[in-house]
Design an enzyme around this catalytic site. Structure first.
Site: not given
Lengths: 194, 251
Positions: A79, A176, A178
């Protein structure tokens, strides 16, 4: 896996979530801003949510801009991390790390931030091993990197933009991983397996 | 294409997931992390946790829960109900929340929106608005729908955007818990007028209601609680239904 994974600590938000994602995969990373630990890590992750100029200033004051640019092991920017790896960002008119020779510009059409799940197209490179085109990943950003010579995946939000990039040992995702469910974890796993 | 989001909402009371109708008659239904993980597996795009007791509890309890959620859930989640000042937002961010939702606190102190957006970015801030149609005027309520304010829905929504909100979560109190569909007309007006995403909330009772919220209401995301909690609508089937009706969803 016993290799040393470092997550770069700096003044950006939600760095923790990358650490949590790695832990779910059984990987213990160290969150640190120590240049020596970053240089000697097997893999380095450069995450972040925040504003470009303030974070670049923070990195410069600590010499981390040079440390990151000179890394030779696999590095993954996420990001804001990816945007800071570019040459220049319109956000705060900021000169960045120039690992990727491209600019970061603001979305002008549609609702901003571009927030939510969007599909990956034109997948290329080792980060996307075992992933198919059309896989959805999670985005939250107001600025984007246009498609360029280093682009390894694209998503569309009115226009195509770089979902991921790679140059030599430097990897980066605008989304993202994650926060992108099981497929996101697969992308992180692919990075750790490099 | 950016997908329309399906967001299960979990109301949390004393560390447990609960459900009430029109904000009252609470009934305990389970563990927040277990419920969230289950929704994530089923294809929820995001989760919203609203701690409806937060104002009477110690901040640490909520922070601990948020940390536990962040450790275990691999999709984004928003936490609401515990933010009265900038330091509360900071604590939730540190615990691992992707976004926070604010409601009563910013009605009492609108500049808190500016402070949070400036400190942590607009993407971190959802402004929730509860409103009720009173003789044709959409009156904004605070304190979980208990206290009417002098704010009007569309005017307030415009102001929170200018102050730095990243998303608007609009709950029609007239539609909430009734399971007769979202307030699609008002949603479309908000969505057309605002440059940020709008989340529909209140009124989901059938898959058609989600379709209407996206098509007629032009919502970017739709939130629901009881239809998911009580398995009245299964998320995979809902998404398949939306997909077949030409709504872009993450399958």
């Amino acid at each position: 896996m016993n290799q040393k994974i470092v997550i770069i600590k700096y003044n950006a938000g939600n760095i923790r979530s990358v650490d949590f994602a790695l832990r779910r995969m059984g990987i213990n990373a160290e969150i640190t801003g120590d240049p020596d630990k970053i240089r000697t890590a097997a893999k380095v992750i450069f995450p972040g949510v925040g504003e470009a100029s303030g974070t670049m200033e923070y990195l410069r004051q600590r010499g981390l801009d040079i440390v990151i640019s000179q890394l030779t092991q696999p590095v993954l920017g996420i990001c804001l991390g990816m945007q800071l790896m570019c040459r220049y960002s319109e956000e705060g008119f900021t000169d960045c790390l120039n690992i990727f020779d491209t600019e970061v510009i603001k979305f002008t059409g549609g609702k901003v931030p571009h927030m939510g799940w969007n599909a990956l197209e034109k997948l290329n490179g080792k980060l996307f091993y075992k992933l198919n085109k059309g896989t959805y990943v999670y985005y939250v950003h107001s600025y984007f990197v246009p498609e360029n010579i280093n682009t390894t995946a694209v998503s569309f939000y009115g226009i195509p933009f770089s979902a991921a990039m790679q140059r030599d040992n430097f990897y980066a995702t605008q989304f993202h991983p994650e926060k992108s469910g099981g497929y996101g974890e697969l992308i992180l796993k692919n990075f750790i397996s490099l | 294409m950016l997908a329309k989001r399906i967001i299960p909402c979990l109301d949390v009371f004393n560390g447990k997931v609960v459900k009430g109708i029109n904000f009252i008659n609470l009934k305990e239904i389970g563990d927040p992390v277990e419920h969230g993980a289950l929704y994530s597996q089923q294809g929820a795009d995001e989760l919203v946790y609203l701690d409806i007791t937060a104002t009477h509890e110690k901040r640490k309890l909520l922070s601990d829960l948020v940390r536990r959620i962040a450790e275990n859930i691999n999709i984004p989640f928003t936490v609401g109900g515990g933010v009265n000042q900038l330091s509360d937002a900071d604590a939730l961010l540190s615990a691992g929340a992707d976004k926070i939702s604010v409601n009563s606190a910013v009605l009492l102190n609108p500049s808190l929106i500016d402070q949070i957006a400036k400190s942590f970015g607009s993407q971190f801030l959802v402004v929730a608005i509860d409103a009720k149609n009173i003789d044709g005027r959409w009156v904004v309520y605070r304190n979980g729908g208990r206290i009417a304010t002098d704010r009007e829905l569309f005017e307030w929504a415009g102001e929170v955007v200018l102050r730095g909100a990243g998303e608007i979560l609009f709950t029609s109190m007239d539609h909430d818990g009734v399971k007769n569909g979202y307030a699609c007309k008002e949603l479309a007006m908000l969505s057309d007028a605002l440059p940020i995403p709008v989340i529909a909330s209140g009124g989901a009772g059938a898959p058609e209601h989600f379709l209407e919220a996206f098509k007629t209401g032009k919502a970017d995301a739709a939130l629901a609680a009881s239809v998911f909690h009580y398995n009245e609508i299964a998320i995979p089937e809902l998404k398949e239904y939306l997909h077949q009706n030409n709504v872009t969803v993450r399958l």
